[in-house]
Enzyme design. Structure first.
Site, PDB file in Angstrom:
ATOM      1  N   HIS A  75      87.026  10.956  44.764  1.00  0.00           N
ATOM      2  CA  HIS A  75      86.918   9.687  45.489  1.00  0.00           C
ATOM      3  C   HIS A  75      88.099   8.768  45.196  1.00  0.00           C
ATOM      4  CE1 HIS A  75      85.085   8.077  41.708  1.00  0.00           C
ATOM      5  NE2 HIS A  75      85.644   6.953  42.119  1.00  0.00           N
ATOM      6  N   ASP A 118      82.944  15.806  43.029  1.00  0.00           N
ATOM      7  CA  ASP A 118      83.869  14.669  42.918  1.00  0.00           C
ATOM      8  C   ASP A 118      84.965  14.969  41.890  1.00  0.00           C
ATOM      9  OD1 ASP A 118      84.992  12.193  43.268  1.00  0.00           O
ATOM     10  OD2 ASP A 118      83.487  11.110  42.092  1.00  0.00           O
ATOM     11  N   SER A 210      87.054   5.040  37.363  1.00  0.00           N
ATOM     12  CA  SER A 210      86.827   6.277  38.102  1.00  0.00           C
ATOM     13  C   SER A 210      87.863   7.329  37.766  1.00  0.00           C
ATOM     14  CB  SER A 210      86.881   6.015  39.607  1.00  0.00           C
ATOM     15  OG  SER A 210      85.806   5.255  40.044  1.00  0.00           O
TER      16      SER A 210
END
Length: 260
Positions: A75, A118, A210
């Site tokens: 992402h 992911d 992230s």
């Protein structure tokens, strides 16, 4: 530091899980209630300054797994056109080595709604290893079957406690079993390739962390990639979700050509 993805807008039900309002919102942010690191403490830590197709820039973390490869979250690089990679410094936007991405490989089955698969790889020019730049070890042998439950692991990223900071932050989360974690999310979110960390003590990754590393420090072993938190918020005490590295070792080897 605030880590990763907070699923912002709505399933429009009582569920705590929410679809992200945008990828951009998930990537900008910081670690919560972490400790301050120093240069060399996490020599595998990468800072990623990502330029998107619409020319917006977002920040994510990553892990150096080889002198030509960074492992991060899919992402983070969704719609990315380029990445500047910072290595070897605890100070954001500084690096002993600063290089531009040569190639970005997202998992072909990444689902931006559920964050399944992911993971992504960034190829970079060859970097020399130093005291402050070292690869993190990936699972092998019997470790590939280990769920690492009830073990404390370290997560790191450029975050904030109550104030903005440019210094790398870190905290510890206890790995919990997926059945317990799944109670906090709708069906289908917590899967075998997810590894969950308990955040009931208020220490959690959130936006901007992230893609960063989740590591067994005593073994120098990467077990997770920061992926998502509950739509209830980073400080809600809900478990944080990481992509489970053992689930992607074949994919990593196939795309890098590296035998770990």
């Amino acid at each position: 530091m605030k880590f990763l993805l907070v699923f912002a807008l709505a399933l429009a039900t009582t569920s705590a899980f929410q679809h992200p309002a945008s990828i951009f919102e998930l990537r900008e942010g910081r670690i919560i209630n972490g400790y301050e690191a120093y240069t060399g403490l996490f020599p595998y830590q990468a800072g990623l300054d990502i330029t998107l197709q619409d020319q917006r820039r977002v920040w994510c973390g990553g892990s150096l797994i080889d002198n030509k490869w960074i492992l991060t979250a899919a992402h983070c690089v969704h719609d990315a056109v380029s990445v500047v990679v910072y290595l070897g410094s605890a100070v954001q936007y500084e690096g002993e080595a600063v290089v531009n991405s040569e190639r970005i490989i997202s998992h072909s089955m990444f689902n931006p709604d559920t964050y399944l698969n992911d993971v992504a790889l960034i190829k970079i020019p060859h970097v020399e290893y130093t005291d402050n730049i070292q690869p993190i070890r990936l699972p092998s042998g019997e470790e590939l079957n280990n769920k690492f439950e009830n073990i404390w692991a370290t997560v790191s990223g450029w975050g904030q406690s109550n104030t903005d900071t440019v210094i790398l932050q870190y905290t510890y989360n206890l790995v919990i079993d997926n059945d317990r974690c799944a109670q906090e999310y709708p069906p289908g979110i917590i899967v075998e390739s997810t590894i969950c960390g308990d955040t009931c003590d208020g220490k959690s990754p959130c936006f901007g962390d992230s893609g960063g590393p989740f590591v067994l420090s005593d073994k120098n072993l990467l077990i997770g990639v920061v992926s998502f938190v509950s739509g209830a918020g980073c400080e809600s005490g809900k478990p944080v979700g990481f992509s489970r590295v053992t689930s992607y070792m074949d994919w990593i080897q196939q795309n890098t050509g590296i035998i770990f």
